[in-house]
Enzyme design. Structure first.
Site, PDB file in Angstrom:
ATOM      1  N   GLU A 205       0.948  -1.143   0.055  1.00 11.44           N
ATOM      2  CA  GLU A 205      -0.022   0.066   0.115  1.00 11.44           C
ATOM      3  C   GLU A 205       0.825   1.412  -0.156  1.00 11.44           C
ATOM      4  O   GLU A 205       0.428   2.337   0.224  1.00 11.44           O
ATOM      5  CB  GLU A 205      -0.927   0.042   1.028  1.00 11.44           C
ATOM      6  CG  GLU A 205      -1.964  -1.004   1.093  1.00 11.44           C
ATOM      7  CD  GLU A 205      -2.870  -1.254   2.284  1.00 11.44           C
ATOM      8  OE1 GLU A 205      -2.917  -0.500   2.985  1.00 11.44           O
ATOM      9  OE2 GLU A 205      -3.645  -2.257   2.304  1.00 11.44           O
ATOM     10  N   LYS A 335     -15.790  -1.473   1.639  1.00 14.57           N
ATOM     11  CA  LYS A 335     -14.928  -1.800   0.735  1.00 14.57           C
ATOM     12  C   LYS A 335     -15.833  -2.555  -0.448  1.00 14.57           C
ATOM     13  O   LYS A 335     -16.542  -3.689   0.056  1.00 14.57           O
ATOM     14  CB  LYS A 335     -13.915  -3.021   1.173  1.00 14.57           C
ATOM     15  CG  LYS A 335     -12.982  -2.515   1.985  1.00 14.57           C
ATOM     16  CD  LYS A 335     -11.964  -3.615   2.485  1.00 14.57           C
ATOM     17  CE  LYS A 335     -10.843  -3.087   3.364  1.00 14.57           C
ATOM     18  NZ  LYS A 335     -10.028  -4.040   4.168  1.00 14.57           N
TER      19      LYS A 335
END
Length: 428
Positions: A205, A335
């Site tokens: 990330e 999400k």
């Protein structure tokens, strides 16, 4: 003219080099739009199913040709001739055709790719920005970024048990200025780590994964970097944690920093952390199945910090409803691929909103150049976004899209800063 005339699926790569699904929707007007779905490393038990081929001779079993074939045959047959602007119907048709609770028949990756591609095509057809099409005239709130700058847990090969240590810049009065504060702190953190002899390689990330051993060390590094970058911790920039504690929960105990802790021990730990550091948000502080512990955690800290359910809720409106009923957590991580359609995602966000829970729009660790979640954050006025650090194009792409949206909105753009957390202790 918004009639769907073709749906095409293809296998592409995500930011980890693993196969994922892209879908393209073609409308009668000639509009063509695509969407790529992401993939997670640490996944909740109740997530919708990502269909993988399991053929070890291709991509080590991670191919998605079955999901792609489902798009090119079953889903295309189902949706060709339908009106793209009826998103609820489009998604319902796919859910019904799949016929399973977790979308394991057609694959959540196939269904979601089509769901998002259809929405994007319709926005283009209507000559509207995606955030405006999804959110209407009231879509104008730019999100506070929760930037994952130190990685641990399933995202790193170090000894840190917590998965993410994030900086939360709330200063500057605009998204662009807050982002600048976050980016500057990220670069200062790099030099701080280098000075102390730690690796500054970045993880999935875009955050650093230094060989730190204890949570306290990571938090101290963040405090030092914020200060050295010229910002005030707890005023300009806060800290957020993703414990991802289901990953170190076994047989009713938490195996944290080589100790066996109970839920109550973990709650005491969080109280100490919140008392010492400017932590504004704790995600998955307890395991997804430890509901009794979650009740106690919410009672202890729910009016002081944001307690976010990710693995706990898996963006599932049914589970969120149950959590709200039991006074568990006070925030929902959103999400798209945990639930598998745009409609159900919007339902989850709405359920959070009407029950006074905050909603944070989130990426996954396996991302792509697709920026749908940036538009979704503004469309829903969510006020917060998690989309990684200030490096790697798959993360920065979302930030750049938000910069464009803020510019386009001009003086109508709202950046709430600290007010995005107004229900907690940092109320102005």
């Amino acid at each position: 003219m918004s009639t769907i005339i073709d749906i095409i699926g293809r296998e592409v790569l995500d930011s980890r080099g693993n196969p994922t699904v892209e879908a393209t929707a073609v409308l009668e007007s000639g509009v063509v739009a695509s969407a790529i779905v992401p993939s997670g490393a640490s996944t909740g038990a109740n997530e919708a199913l990502e269909l993988r081929d399991g053929d070890k001779k291709r991509f080590l079993g991670k191919g998605v040709l079955k999901a792609v074939e489902n798009i090119n045959t079953k889903i295309a047959d189902l949706l060709i001739g339908e009106e793209s602007e009826d998103q609820v119907r489009i998604d319902r048709l796919m859910i019904e055709a799949d016929g399973t609770e977790n979308k394991s028949n057609l694959g959540a990756n196939a269904i979601l790719a089509v769901s998002l591609a259809v929405a994007r095509a319709t926005a283009i057809e209507k000559e509207m920005p995606l955030y405006r099409y999804l959110g209407g005239v009231n879509a104008k709130v730019l999100p506070v970024p929760l930037m994952n700058v130190i990685n641990g847990g399933a995202h790193a090969d170090n000894e840190l048990d917590f998965q993410e240590f994030m900086i939360v810049p709330v200063c500057g009065g605009s998204f662009k200025e807050a982002l600048r504060a976050g980016v500057e702190t990220f670069h200062v953190l790099k030099s701080v780590l280098k000075e102390k002899g730690y690796s500054t390689n970045v993880g999935d990330e875009g955050g650093f994964a230094p060989a730190l051993r204890e949570t306290k060390e990571a938090l101290d590094m963040l405090m030092l970097a914020i200060d050295k970058a010229g910002y005030t911790p707890g005023e300009d920039i806060f800290i957020a944690l993703d414990a991802a504690s289901s990953e170190f929960y076994k047989d009713g105990k938490y195996l944290f920093e080589k100790r066996e802790l109970t839920s109550d021990d973990m709650i005491i730990l969080y109280e100490e952390i919140v008392g010492t550091y400017p932590v504004i948000s704790i995600e998955d502080g307890l395991a997804e199945n430890d509901w009794e512990g979650w009740k106690n955690l919410t009672q202890a800290l729910g009016n002081k910090v944001q307690l976010v359910g990710d693995d706990l809720f898996t963006t599932n409106p049914k589970i969120i409803k149950e959590g709200i009923k039991n006074n568990i957590a006070n925030s929902v991580l959103i999400k798209l691929n945990q639930i598998g359609t745009l409609t159900e995602t919007l339902d989850a966000i709405e359920m959070a909103r009407i029950n006074n829970y905050t909603a944070i729009i989130s990426h996954r660790s396996g991302e792509s150049e697709d920026t749908f979640i940036a538009d979704l954050a503004v469309a829903t006025n969510a006020g917060q976004i998690k989309t990684g650090s200030a490096s790697r194009t798959d993360r920065v792409a979302k930030y750049n899209q938000l910069i464009r949206i803020e510019e386009e909105l001009g003086e109508n753009a709202i950046f709430k800063g600290k007010q995005a957390f107004k229900k907690f202790q940092f109320e102005e």
